[in-house]
Scaffold this motif. Structure first.
Motif, PDB file in Angstrom:
ATOM      1  N   ASP A   1      29.482  29.405  -9.896  1.00  0.00           N
ATOM      2  CA  ASP A   1      28.526  30.520  -9.877  1.00  0.00           C
ATOM      3  C   ASP A   1      28.240  31.036 -11.289  1.00  0.00           C
ATOM      4  O   ASP A   1      27.132  31.486 -11.576  1.00  0.00           O
TER       5      ASP A   1
ATOM      6  N   LYS B   1      24.528  31.320 -12.728  1.00  0.00           N
ATOM      7  CA  LYS B   1      23.947  32.584 -13.194  1.00  0.00           C
ATOM      8  C   LYS B   1      23.341  32.407 -14.575  1.00  0.00           C
ATOM      9  O   LYS B   1      22.374  33.056 -14.941  1.00  0.00           O
TER      10      LYS B   1
ATOM     11  N   ASP C   1      19.816  26.504 -11.133  1.00  0.00           N
ATOM     12  CA  ASP C   1      20.425  25.464 -10.293  1.00  0.00           C
ATOM     13  C   ASP C   1      19.870  24.061 -10.539  1.00  0.00           C
ATOM     14  O   ASP C   1      20.149  23.141  -9.781  1.00  0.00           O
TER      15      ASP C   1
ATOM     16  N   ASP D   1      31.991  33.684  -5.398  1.00  0.00           N
ATOM     17  CA  ASP D   1      30.827  34.384  -4.900  1.00  0.00           C
ATOM     18  C   ASP D   1      30.396  33.819  -3.542  1.00  0.00           C
ATOM     19  O   ASP D   1      29.852  32.721  -3.452  1.00  0.00           O
TER      20      ASP D   1
ATOM     21  N   SER E   1      28.065  34.676  -1.619  1.00  0.00           N
ATOM     22  CA  SER E   1      26.616  34.567  -1.388  1.00  0.00           C
ATOM     23  C   SER E   1      25.987  33.513  -2.288  1.00  0.00           C
ATOM     24  O   SER E   1      24.771  33.410  -2.378  1.00  0.00           O
ATOM     25  N   PHE E   2      26.833  32.712  -2.946  1.00  0.00           N
ATOM     26  CA  PHE E   2      26.330  31.723  -3.911  1.00  0.00           C
ATOM     27  C   PHE E   2      25.234  30.827  -3.332  1.00  0.00           C
ATOM     28  O   PHE E   2      24.176  30.671  -3.911  1.00  0.00           O
ATOM     29  N   ARG E   3      25.497  30.296  -2.133  1.00  0.00           N
ATOM     30  CA  ARG E   3      24.563  29.340  -1.540  1.00  0.00           C
ATOM     31  C   ARG E   3      23.199  29.974  -1.267  1.00  0.00           C
ATOM     32  O   ARG E   3      22.172  29.324  -1.438  1.00  0.00           O
ATOM     33  N   ASP E   4      23.216  31.249  -0.856  1.00  0.00           N
ATOM     34  CA  ASP E   4      21.969  31.934  -0.512  1.00  0.00           C
ATOM     35  C   ASP E   4      21.014  32.005  -1.700  1.00  0.00           C
ATOM     36  O   ASP E   4      19.803  32.059  -1.528  1.00  0.00           O
ATOM     37  N   ASN E   5      21.588  32.048  -2.898  1.00  0.00           N
ATOM     38  CA  ASN E   5      20.746  32.200  -4.085  1.00  0.00           C
ATOM     39  C   ASN E   5      20.169  30.878  -4.602  1.00  0.00           C
ATOM     40  O   ASN E   5      19.374  30.880  -5.531  1.00  0.00           O
TER      41      ASN E   5
ATOM     42  N   ASP F   1      17.949  27.454  -4.794  1.00  0.00           N
ATOM     43  CA  ASP F   1      16.592  27.059  -4.450  1.00  0.00           C
ATOM     44  C   ASP F   1      16.620  26.171  -3.191  1.00  0.00           C
ATOM     45  O   ASP F   1      17.574  25.419  -2.988  1.00  0.00           O
TER      46      ASP F   1
ATOM     47  N   LYS G   1      19.282  23.231  -1.969  1.00  0.00           N
ATOM     48  CA  LYS G   1      20.067  23.341  -0.728  1.00  0.00           C
ATOM     49  C   LYS G   1      19.924  22.067   0.097  1.00  0.00           C
ATOM     50  O   LYS G   1      20.892  21.529   0.604  1.00  0.00           O
TER      51      LYS G   1
END
Length: 406
Positions: free
Chosen positions: A154, A158, A162, A188, A190-194, A196, A200
């Motif tokens: 993560d 950040k 990605d 983190d 929520s990493f996957r949610d962020n 693209d 994914k």
DNA sequence: AGTCCACAGGAAGGGCAGGCGA
DNA sequence: TCGCCTGCCCTTCCTGTGGACT
């Protein structure tokens, strides 16, 4: 006392330790406690590699010190052992993405991957796609399975987005002989949610979540490690319980628990006391926090240190004037104070925009807390305060005074 | 409801150090 | 050696923002 005497006394003195390495958080024990389910799941996902099939990428989630890294290394270690006996070629590469100047940009990540594969590339100067090609050529030169463990992924995401993940996964479609599998480790959730959408979909990954240890589980871990790390009977049960309880308060962090126990042992050794007690654990807790902060500050570049120095000076001034409760430090105040220090020391001042970024970095490191607030018509800014204990502050203040004080 | 402040933070580009190839 | 390329750090310019004030 003469140095010779110090050394000879040290050699003669009984230590509470028998093998300090086993108390390090990097040490991989023969059996990892309270992680059976996670290890089993991880192994099941990786298992297809044994038959030469491609396995899915994996994302491991969990807070600090929940055993993510150690379990990944443990399972990969076992895999390499078994594959070795089957004559298959598998190469795990472990990269910590949080390491500054090591793998914190796309270029550095690929440079590090190449280095792990035995190919050295210059720190700068080459186009990134040249590194891609080198990496590509290196792994596809023979039939092999590359398992890349990206710890603290993560942090890298950040910083650079990605694209690197997309590129890594896309490489597989072009490889003729080899295959890359990615194991991403992150704190983190929520990493996957962020990520693209296209990243994914190209990842096709499985998720494993590591829950925090509770105090009782932490105590089991500490007890097990203390059996090999300490002289029998030299650690009090109450000391073990205290380490476990303190670490459990910090999101069940086993790394923290082990550090506490090790440093408590070192403290007992230094005081020449044969048994580690709760008192040593208290002393260890304070010492760990202080040392970590001082080391973090020492490793910062000059300009970041000056920004921190200006924050400390403002804090000291507010304390002196007994205005601490009603006077808040804002970005503008820090920038003014910073400017004055630059003038006094002859250092070239950076712009407010840059200082704003440096303040955010210090916040990320946990040295300060900087909260974005709005003062209505008096503008939007950051409210800044120091996040270090008194002892650390004294040491850091002395250190920075020596460098920038007048 | 509109204004205004003091920044936050994104985007673009400059300067620099360093590698590469001619 | 030189021109060209890169990544990185930094500046400049800009838009956005939350809430007190009018």
């Amino acid at each position: 006392m003469e140095i010779k005497n110090i050394f000879s006394q040290y050699v003669q003195k009984q230590s509470v330790f028998t093998d300090k390495r086993t108390l390090s958080s990097n040490f991989i024990p023969d059996k990892i406690q309270h992680r059976d389910e996670e290890i089993q799941l991880l192994s099941t996902i990786i298992a297809p590699v044994l038959k030469g099939f491609n396995s899915n990428n994996i994302f491991i989630y969990g807070t600090c010190g929940t055993g993510k890294t150690i379990c990944a290394k443990y399972v990969l270690g076992q895999l390499v052992e078994i594959l070795g006996t089957h004559g298959r070629d598998v190469r795990p590469i472990y990269i910590n993405c949080k390491m500054k100047k090591v793998a914190d940009t796309e270029y550095r990540l690929f440079a590090q991957l190449l280095k792990e594969m035995g190919e050295l590339v210059p720190d700068t100067g080459l186009p990134t796609d040249v590194l891609y090609r080198k990496f590509f050529g290196n792994i596809d030169s023979k039939k092999q399975e590359i398992i890349i463990v990206l710890d603290e992924i993560d942090t890298l995401f950040k910083k650079i987005g990605d694209d690197f993940l997309y590129n890594l996964t896309r490489i597989n479609t072009e490889l003729k002989q080899s295959h890359i599998m990615i194991i991403g480790i992150t704190n983190d959730v929520s990493f996957r949610d962020n990520l693209d959408t296209r990243v994914k979909s190209s990842l096709s990954e499985e998720e494993i979540i590591f829950k925090p240890y509770n105090a009782s589980q932490l105590k089991d871990i500490l007890t097990e490690r203390s059996l090999t790390g300490f002289v029998y009977g030299s650690v009090g049960d109450s000391a073990l319980s205290k380490c476990a309880a303190l670490a459990a308060q910090e999101h069940g962090d086993a790394r923290r628990a082990l550090d506490l126990l090790r440093v408590a042992g070192e403290t007992a050794d230094r005081l020449g006391e044969p048994i580690v007690t709760e008192k040593h654990v208290d002393m260890a807790e304070y010492k760990i926090d202080t040392d970590r902060m001082v080391e973090t500050v020492k490793s910062q570049p000059t300009q970041s240190q000056v920004v921190l120095y200006s924050i400390i000076k403002l804090h000291e001034k507010a304390v002196q004037q007994k205005q601490w409760s009603d006077k808040r430090m804002l970005t503008g105040d820090v920038f003014d104070s910073y400017g004055a220090i630059c003038t006094n020391t002859g250092l070239k001042p950076l712009t407010q925009r840059r200082i704003s970024d440096l303040i955010a970095e210090l916040d990320m490191l946990g040295i300060i807390t900087a909260k974005v607030i709005s003062n209505g018509r008096y503008g939007r800014t950051r409210e800044i305060s120091l996040a270090i204990n008194e002892n650390a502050m004294q040491k850091i203040s002395a250190l920075l005074n020596e460098r920038f004080g007048i």
